[in-house]
Write a protein that holds these residues in place. Structure first.
Motif, short mmCIF file in Angstrom:
data_model
loop_
_atom_site.label_atom_id
_atom_site.label_comp_id
_atom_site.label_asym_id
_atom_site.label_seq_id
_atom_site.Cartn_x
_atom_site.Cartn_y
_atom_site.Cartn_z
N CYS A 64 0.84 -1.20 0.00
CA CYS A 64 0.00 0.00 0.00
C CYS A 64 0.87 1.25 0.00
O CYS A 64 0.57 2.22 -0.70
N PHE A 73 -5.41 0.60 3.81
CA PHE A 73 -6.12 0.45 2.54
C PHE A 73 -6.27 -1.02 2.15
O PHE A 73 -7.16 -1.35 1.35
N TYR A 79 -9.51 -4.00 -3.02
CA TYR A 79 -8.30 -3.20 -3.17
C TYR A 79 -7.09 -4.09 -3.42
O TYR A 79 -6.08 -3.65 -3.99
#
Length: 251
Positions: A64, A73, A79
């Protein structure tokens, strides 16, 4: 590569994160299988899994950071796809230097190739290059097994066919739709690594989630299946050469 695997500081490339996820899946499935076979080992199972989760979270946080975001995140749904495929931020961000710049500094100025401990195409390097497409292929195979209501033979056929597009994706990701920069022996070795690793992970999945068993007398048959997957990668390899022949000739 894996200099500080349990640290949450710094940045790592998508290839290292993909390999980290692959290592996590392999070790988790192996530990789960051993726990089922030896219930008395539960005392060691939970500490081991805790270490694995720490390792994966630490690597995820650094990935990240490589994208310029907080490590939290990685808990955002889907993601993880960006973590596997999105390229890093250029230059230096608040989390550190771009790992690719470190890799470039390791290149031989005369040959302009990366130096690896066991040669340009070591097994670890090849597995690193193939980790993300293999994970995609395993995920696709798992979805087919869980949601496709067909006979075992048809299911095996669909899983086998899935090797072709996923291996083709591996070639595109690793060679950027350009000429193949490795020789025939190296190409064959990467196909062997792809086929055997994919089958090994799928086999672990069936052992843990579908209650299958391993029989010594069936080892030869399982090797034949790996050979079949290897043959299927030949079709994706030839397809890549045909589609990107113009780029190959130019280079």
């Amino acid at each position: 590569m894996f200099q500080n695997p349990f640290s949450f500081d710094g940045r790592i490339r998508r290839l290292e994160y993909g390999l980290s996820y692959l290592i996590y899946i392999i070790l988790y499935l192996c530990a789960s299988f051993l726990w089922q076979e030896f219930p008395a080992a539960a005392l060691f199972f939970y500490p081991f899994i805790s270490v694995l989760i720490w390792f994966l979270l630490a690597q995820g946080a650094k990935r990240c950071h490589d994208l310029g975001n907080s490590g939290f995140f990685q808990f955002i749904p889907f993601y993880g796809l960006l973590m596997l495929f999105q390229d890093a931020q250029n230059g230096i961000n608040k989390y550190g230097r771009n790992p690719k710049e470190v890799v470039v500094s390791m290149k031989d100025p005369e040959e302009n190739t990366l130096k690896f401990p066991f040669g340009k195409l070591s097994i670890g390097h090849s597995l690193l290059r193939l980790s993300s497409p293999i994970l995609i292929n395993v995920l696709l195979a798992a979805m087919l097994m869980e949601y496709l209501n067909v006979s075992d033979m048809e299911l095996f056929l669909y899983i086998s066919i899935s090797v072709i597009p996923c291996h083709f994706l591996a070639l595109i990701m690793n060679h950027n739709s350009q000429a193949l920069e490795i020789d025939g022996k190296g190409q064959f070795k990467e196909r062997v690594i792809y086929s055997s690793t994919f089958y090994f992970l799928v086999r672990l999945y069936t052992l843990y989630f579908r209650d299958t068993e391993i029989y010594v007398q069936a080892i030869f048959f399982e090797l034949i299946i790996i050979g079949l997957f290897l043959c299927l990668t030949y079709f994706s390899f030839q397809l890549y050469k045909v589609i990107f022949r113009k780029s190959s000739l130019t280079l």
